[in-house]
Scaffold this motif. Structure first.
Motif, PDB file in Angstrom:
ATOM      1  N   LEU A 202      36.691  -3.375 110.043  1.00 38.95           N
ATOM      2  CA  LEU A 202      35.660  -2.875 110.966  1.00 38.95           C
ATOM      3  C   LEU A 202      35.006  -1.610 110.410  1.00 38.95           C
ATOM      4  O   LEU A 202      33.797  -1.411 110.541  1.00 38.95           O
ATOM      5  CB  LEU A 202      36.285  -2.588 112.331  1.00 38.95           C
ATOM      6  N   ALA A 203      35.807  -0.756 109.772  1.00 39.74           N
ATOM      7  CA  ALA A 203      35.248   0.458 109.172  1.00 39.74           C
ATOM      8  C   ALA A 203      34.274   0.091 108.050  1.00 39.74           C
ATOM      9  O   ALA A 203      33.258   0.766 107.841  1.00 39.74           O
ATOM     10  CB  ALA A 203      36.377   1.344 108.644  1.00 39.74           C
ATOM     11  N   THR A 204      34.565  -0.991 107.350  1.00 40.88           N
ATOM     12  CA  THR A 204      33.666  -1.441 106.288  1.00 40.88           C
ATOM     13  C   THR A 204      32.372  -1.998 106.883  1.00 40.88           C
ATOM     14  O   THR A 204      31.282  -1.788 106.340  1.00 40.88           O
ATOM     15  CB  THR A 204      34.369  -2.507 105.417  1.00 40.88           C
ATOM     16  N   VAL A 205      32.493  -2.701 108.006  1.00 40.28           N
ATOM     17  CA  VAL A 205      31.289  -3.183 108.711  1.00 40.28           C
ATOM     18  C   VAL A 205      30.412  -1.984 109.086  1.00 40.28           C
ATOM     19  O   VAL A 205      29.193  -1.980 108.879  1.00 40.28           O
ATOM     20  CB  VAL A 205      31.675  -3.977 109.969  1.00 40.28           C
ATOM     21  N   ARG A 206      31.070  -0.966 109.616  1.00 41.62           N
ATOM     22  CA  ARG A 206      30.305   0.219 110.024  1.00 41.62           C
ATOM     23  C   ARG A 206      29.607   0.862 108.818  1.00 41.62           C
ATOM     24  O   ARG A 206      28.431   1.232 108.878  1.00 41.62           O
ATOM     25  CB  ARG A 206      31.238   1.245 110.691  1.00 41.62           C
ATOM     26  N   ALA A 207      30.325   0.963 107.710  1.00 40.52           N
ATOM     27  CA  ALA A 207      29.735   1.561 106.503  1.00 40.52           C
ATOM     28  C   ALA A 207      28.545   0.730 106.025  1.00 40.52           C
ATOM     29  O   ALA A 207      27.511   1.281 105.600  1.00 40.52           O
ATOM     30  CB  ALA A 207      30.799   1.659 105.410  1.00 40.52           C
ATOM     31  N   ALA A 208      28.682  -0.597 106.096  1.00 46.36           N
ATOM     32  CA  ALA A 208      27.571  -1.461 105.655  1.00 46.36           C
ATOM     33  C   ALA A 208      26.378  -1.313 106.606  1.00 46.36           C
ATOM     34  O   ALA A 208      25.221  -1.280 106.162  1.00 46.36           O
ATOM     35  CB  ALA A 208      28.029  -2.911 105.594  1.00 46.36           C
ATOM     36  N   ALA A 209      26.662  -1.228 107.907  1.00 40.22           N
ATOM     37  CA  ALA A 209      25.572  -1.045 108.877  1.00 40.22           C
ATOM     38  C   ALA A 209      24.874   0.291 108.620  1.00 40.22           C
ATOM     39  O   ALA A 209      23.638   0.388 108.663  1.00 40.22           O
ATOM     40  CB  ALA A 209      26.122  -1.112 110.302  1.00 40.22           C
ATOM     41  N   GLU A 210      25.666   1.311 108.336  1.00 39.52           N
ATOM     42  CA  GLU A 210      25.071   2.634 108.071  1.00 39.52           C
ATOM     43  C   GLU A 210      24.280   2.644 106.760  1.00 39.52           C
ATOM     44  O   GLU A 210      23.380   3.447 106.575  1.00 39.52           O
ATOM     45  CB  GLU A 210      26.173   3.700 108.044  1.00 39.52           C
ATOM     46  N   ALA A 211      24.628   1.714 105.875  1.00 36.30           N
ATOM     47  CA  ALA A 211      23.870   1.603 104.618  1.00 36.30           C
ATOM     48  C   ALA A 211      22.600   0.767 104.810  1.00 36.30           C
ATOM     49  O   ALA A 211      21.863   0.528 103.855  1.00 36.30           O
ATOM     50  CB  ALA A 211      24.749   0.970 103.544  1.00 36.30           C
ATOM     51  N   GLY A 212      22.375   0.300 106.055  1.00 39.18           N
ATOM     52  CA  GLY A 212      21.113  -0.375 106.356  1.00 39.18           C
ATOM     53  C   GLY A 212      21.196  -1.889 106.462  1.00 39.18           C
ATOM     54  O   GLY A 212      20.168  -2.551 106.614  1.00 39.18           O
ATOM     55  N   PHE A 213      22.401  -2.453 106.396  1.00 42.67           N
ATOM     56  CA  PHE A 213      22.526  -3.907 106.470  1.00 42.67           C
ATOM     57  C   PHE A 213      22.709  -4.385 107.911  1.00 42.67           C
ATOM     58  O   PHE A 213      23.380  -3.716 108.711  1.00 42.67           O
ATOM     59  CB  PHE A 213      23.722  -4.382 105.626  1.00 42.67           C
ATOM     60  N   ASP A 214      22.135  -5.544 108.213  1.00 50.20           N
ATOM     61  CA  ASP A 214      22.421  -6.244 109.472  1.00 50.20           C
ATOM     62  C   ASP A 214      23.659  -7.107 109.215  1.00 50.20           C
ATOM     63  O   ASP A 214      23.552  -8.210 108.680  1.00 50.20           O
ATOM     64  CB  ASP A 214      21.247  -7.137 109.882  1.00 50.20           C
ATOM     65  N   VAL A 215      24.808  -6.597 109.580  1.00 47.25           N
ATOM     66  CA  VAL A 215      26.051  -7.258 109.192  1.00 47.25           C
ATOM     67  C   VAL A 215      26.424  -8.339 110.210  1.00 47.25           C
ATOM     68  O   VAL A 215      26.345  -8.130 111.418  1.00 47.25           O
ATOM     69  CB  VAL A 215      27.205  -6.235 109.102  1.00 47.25           C
ATOM     70  N   THR A 216      26.823  -9.480 109.674  1.00 48.82           N
ATOM     71  CA  THR A 216      27.370 -10.557 110.505  1.00 48.82           C
ATOM     72  C   THR A 216      28.885 -10.489 110.425  1.00 48.82           C
ATOM     73  O   THR A 216      29.439 -10.228 109.354  1.00 48.82           O
ATOM     74  CB  THR A 216      26.909 -11.927 109.973  1.00 48.82           C
ATOM     75  N   VAL A 217      29.558 -10.696 111.546  1.00 47.97           N
ATOM     76  CA  VAL A 217      31.015 -10.835 111.522  1.00 47.97           C
ATOM     77  C   VAL A 217      31.376 -12.279 111.826  1.00 47.97           C
ATOM     78  O   VAL A 217      30.870 -12.861 112.790  1.00 47.97           O
ATOM     79  CB  VAL A 217      31.699  -9.879 112.513  1.00 47.97           C
ATOM     80  N   PHE A 218      32.203 -12.845 110.978  1.00 48.32           N
ATOM     81  CA  PHE A 218      32.746 -14.183 111.219  1.00 48.32           C
ATOM     82  C   PHE A 218      34.023 -14.028 112.033  1.00 48.32           C
ATOM     83  O   PHE A 218      35.058 -13.638 111.505  1.00 48.32           O
ATOM     84  CB  PHE A 218      33.039 -14.890 109.893  1.00 48.32           C
ATOM     85  N   LEU A 219      33.921 -14.273 113.328  1.00 52.46           N
ATOM     86  CA  LEU A 219      35.090 -14.247 114.212  1.00 52.46           C
ATOM     87  C   LEU A 219      35.692 -15.654 114.176  1.00 52.46           C
ATOM     88  O   LEU A 219      35.583 -16.439 115.109  1.00 52.46           O
ATOM     89  CB  LEU A 219      34.661 -13.849 115.628  1.00 52.46           C
ATOM     90  N   MET A 220      36.293 -15.930 113.073  1.00 50.86           N
ATOM     91  CA  MET A 220      36.860 -17.256 112.878  1.00 50.86           C
ATOM     92  C   MET A 220      37.831 -17.236 111.710  1.00 50.86           C
ATOM     93  O   MET A 220      37.602 -16.452 110.775  1.00 50.86           O
ATOM     94  CB  MET A 220      35.774 -18.308 112.670  1.00 50.86           C
ATOM     95  N   PRO A 221      38.874 -17.983 111.779  1.00 53.26           N
ATOM     96  CA  PRO A 221      39.153 -18.962 112.811  1.00 53.26           C
ATOM     97  C   PRO A 221      39.802 -18.329 114.038  1.00 53.26           C
ATOM     98  O   PRO A 221      40.691 -17.482 113.922  1.00 53.26           O
ATOM     99  CB  PRO A 221      40.158 -19.899 112.133  1.00 53.26           C
TER     100      PRO A 221
END
Ligand code: SF4
Length: 341
Positions: A202-221
């Motif tokens: 999740l911290a990596t998602v946040r870092a990617a979002a802060e770097a300007g990316f629209d991040v998708t999370v795969f909540l699977m399986p």
């Protein structure tokens, strides 16, 4: 290289791995053998019949030390005469020259700059990437050729390359996705023993979002009876939204041959109380029963709306795939591309 003294010559002769240069072990990766190969090609064409939203993939590694018990790619290790269980987790094939070969392939006049997916088979940011550092060369080669990139990982090492990816994203379309399925730490360590924790991802998602990316999370399986309670789902969706992700792809566990045997053994060992339920769900099919998946979607979709996340049901993937293709085709024309890096 510091591993030079640890080459395992005996294995090289026995293994049917094309291009094998040497097999090595190191104390930093206890129990893992790396088989370093000189690859002849890097781009793999996705079969035309596939519903995947991309036509090409690049896989710098085969096998994956993230060791997810449910991993759908396990069976592919059998093509190398390895088994789909422990060997998949511990016998890792490394295409050491993948970036150079890829660059040559992308330089052909016939290359049409179609979307290339990374992480569709094995994880490009598994721990080995910290040692081999293959991804920066792959990203540069793709971006400099004007090729859009789709990247899916469970690896927090993605963070290392965010500045490079952000630079590349000024010139080509880049879709970033993080897979996070298990938010209970004990269960995550049991079912995905080689992966970073959900909190680290999740911290990596946040870092990617802060770097300007629209991040998708795969909540699977989503695992029947293990991660599918209303509380589990809400906890997951709330955490994903809080991390700044834009979109969630969700879906129930499916078990392809290879993964199915391995996973059902694990269930029998770790959760014998669920053995009959899983046998009932997956005895004759790779997918959970349609009624279960429908009910799951009915519970997840309102949650995603409530938390401001765009939902994509795994059963709706053809639509998502078309959308991804359309977004990827918005990459700049190659004529507009300078040498970037
Ligand atoms: S991270 Fe992906 S490729 Fe690696 S073991 Fe887990 S599911 Fe398989």
């Amino acid at each position: 290289m510091r591993w030079s003294g640890q080459t395992i010559d005996r294995q090289q002769e026995a293994l049917p791995i094309p291009g094998l240069a040497r097999s090595v072990r190191t104390p930093e990766f206890a129990g893992i053998t790396f088989h370093e190969v000189i690859a002849k090609s890097a781009l793999n064409r996705v079969p035309a019949a596939s519903s995947m939203p991309f036509s090409w993939t690049v896989n710098p590694y085969r096998g994956c030390a993230h060791s997810c018990v449910y991993c759908f790619a396990r069976n592919t290790h059998r093509y190398l005469d390895f088994d789909a269980g422990d060997d998949f987790d511990r016998q890792i094939v490394v295409k050491t020259n993948v970036a150079a070969v890829l660059r040559a392939e992308l330089g052909r006049r016939s290359w049409r700059r179609e979307l290339v997916a990374l992480g569709s088979n094995t994880d490009p940011y598994q721990r080995a990437e910290g040692r081999y550092g293959l991804m920066p060369g792959i990203i540069r080669a793709l971006a400099e050729s004007g090729t859009p990139i789709s990247l899916l990982t469970k690896g927090t090492l993605l963070r290392r390359d965010l500045p490079l990816l952000a630079q590349a994203a000024e010139h080509v379309a880049i879709d970033l996705a993080m897979s996070i399925a298990v938010f209970d730490d004990d269960l995550q360590r049991a079912v995905e023993p080689g992966t970073p924790s959900a909190a680290a991802r999740l911290a990596t998602v946040r870092a990617a979002a802060e770097a300007g990316f629209d991040v998708t999370v795969f909540l699977m399986p989503i695992l029947p009876w293990l991660t599918d309670s209303d509380d589990d789902l809400e906890r997951a969706v709330a955490a994903i939204a809080d991390a700044g992700a834009r979109r969630v792809v969700f879906g129930a566990l499916h078990l392809r041959p290879g993964a199915k045997e391995w996973f059902l053994e694990w269930i029998a060992r770790e959760h014998p109380e669920l053995e009959r339920g899983y046998a009932r769900f997956y005895a004759h099919d790779s997918y959970a029963p349609a009624a279960y998946r429908r009910r799951l979607a009915e519970r997840v979709r309102p949650l995603l709306r409530r938390y401001g996340l765009a939902p994509v049901d795994d059963d709706d993937q053809p639509e998502a795939r078309r959308a991804a293709r359309a977004s990827a085709s918005s990459a700049l024309s190659p004529a507009a591309l300078p040498t970037l890096f």
